[in-house]
Write a protein that holds these residues in place. Structure first.
Motif, short mmCIF file in Angstrom:
data_model
loop_
_atom_site.label_atom_id
_atom_site.label_comp_id
_atom_site.label_asym_id
_atom_site.label_seq_id
_atom_site.Cartn_x
_atom_site.Cartn_y
_atom_site.Cartn_z
N ASP A 19 0.83 -1.21 0.00
CA ASP A 19 0.00 0.00 0.00
C ASP A 19 0.86 1.26 0.00
O ASP A 19 0.60 2.21 -0.74
N LEU A 20 1.90 1.28 0.83
CA LEU A 20 2.79 2.44 0.88
C LEU A 20 3.51 2.64 -0.45
O LEU A 20 3.65 3.77 -0.92
N LEU A 21 3.97 1.55 -1.05
CA LEU A 21 4.64 1.66 -2.35
C LEU A 21 3.69 2.19 -3.42
O LEU A 21 4.07 3.02 -4.25
N LEU A 22 2.44 1.73 -3.40
CA LEU A 22 1.44 2.22 -4.35
C LEU A 22 1.22 3.72 -4.18
O LEU A 22 1.15 4.46 -5.16
N MET A 23 1.16 4.18 -2.93
CA MET A 23 0.96 5.61 -2.68
C MET A 23 2.17 6.42 -3.14
O MET A 23 2.05 7.60 -3.43
N ASP A 24 3.33 5.78 -3.21
CA ASP A 24 4.55 6.45 -3.65
C ASP A 24 4.77 6.35 -5.16
O ASP A 24 5.82 6.74 -5.67
N GLY A 25 3.81 5.77 -5.87
CA GLY A 25 3.90 5.72 -7.32
C GLY A 25 4.50 4.46 -7.91
O GLY A 25 4.78 4.40 -9.11
N TYR A 26 4.70 3.44 -7.09
CA TYR A 26 5.20 2.16 -7.58
C TYR A 26 4.02 1.22 -7.84
O TYR A 26 2.96 1.37 -7.26
N SER A 27 4.24 0.25 -8.68
CA SER A 27 3.29 -0.84 -8.84
C SER A 27 3.82 -1.97 -7.97
O SER A 27 4.90 -2.50 -8.23
N ALA A 28 3.09 -2.32 -6.92
CA ALA A 28 3.56 -3.32 -5.97
C ALA A 28 2.70 -4.57 -6.02
O ALA A 28 1.48 -4.50 -6.01
N VAL A 29 3.38 -5.72 -6.09
CA VAL A 29 2.72 -7.02 -6.09
C VAL A 29 3.25 -7.77 -4.88
O VAL A 29 4.47 -7.83 -4.68
N GLY A 30 2.36 -8.35 -4.09
CA GLY A 30 2.79 -9.02 -2.87
C GLY A 30 2.64 -10.51 -2.91
O GLY A 30 1.80 -11.05 -3.62
N SER A 31 3.48 -11.18 -2.11
CA SER A 31 3.42 -12.61 -1.94
C SER A 31 3.83 -12.94 -0.51
O SER A 31 4.76 -12.33 0.01
N CYS A 32 3.15 -13.89 0.11
CA CYS A 32 3.48 -14.28 1.47
C CYS A 32 4.20 -15.62 1.54
O CYS A 32 4.60 -16.05 2.61
N GLU A 33 4.35 -16.30 0.41
CA GLU A 33 4.96 -17.62 0.41
C GLU A 33 6.08 -17.69 -0.61
O GLU A 33 6.01 -17.10 -1.69
N THR A 34 7.08 -18.46 -0.29
CA THR A 34 8.26 -18.61 -1.14
C THR A 34 7.90 -19.10 -2.53
O THR A 34 8.30 -18.50 -3.53
#
Length: 120
Positions: A19-34
């Motif tokens: 969320d913070l990266l998105l607010m800073d203008g990045y496209s962020a994709v998350g993953s919780c597992e290896t």
């Protein structure tokens, strides 16, 4: 827009960072597992990777290895609570751009992220 893969075993931390990266203008994709992160690295383009060392279903070192082999142009930042551990040393030896300790100020992370993207 720079695309960042965020890998953290703690869903709330991963989501907050995305969320913070998105607010800073990045496209962020998350993953919780290896394994999910490794699959994304094999099939998608990322400008950088932010990963923890300790992850469910594997290890952040697997994420670094895959990033270095599949996306060698994408720098890897490691964010961990175990900065002085053997795993952190291994992360550095595998080619992590920088290992940063938790808790981490968001401004520090953004500064390092910008440096590693510009420096590649």
């Amino acid at each position: 827009m720079k695309r960042i893969l965020v890998v953290d075993g703690e869903p709330a931390a991963m989501g907050a960072l995305c969320d913070l990266l998105l607010m800073d203008g990045y496209s962020a994709v998350g993953s919780c597992e290896t394994e999910a992160a490794v699959q994304r690295l094999r099939s998608e383009y990322f400008d950088a990777v932010i990963t923890d060392v300790e992850l469910p279903g594997g290890h952040g070192l697997d994420v670094i290895r895959t990033a270095r082999s599949e996306r060698p142009d994408a720098p890897v930042l490691v964010v961990t609570g175990q900065v002085n551990s053997l795993a952190s040393e291994a992360a550095r030896s595998l080619g992590a751009y920088r290992v940063l300790g938790k808790p981490l100020r968001y401004e520090t992370l953004i500064t390092e992220l910008q440096r590693c993207i510009q420096g590649r």
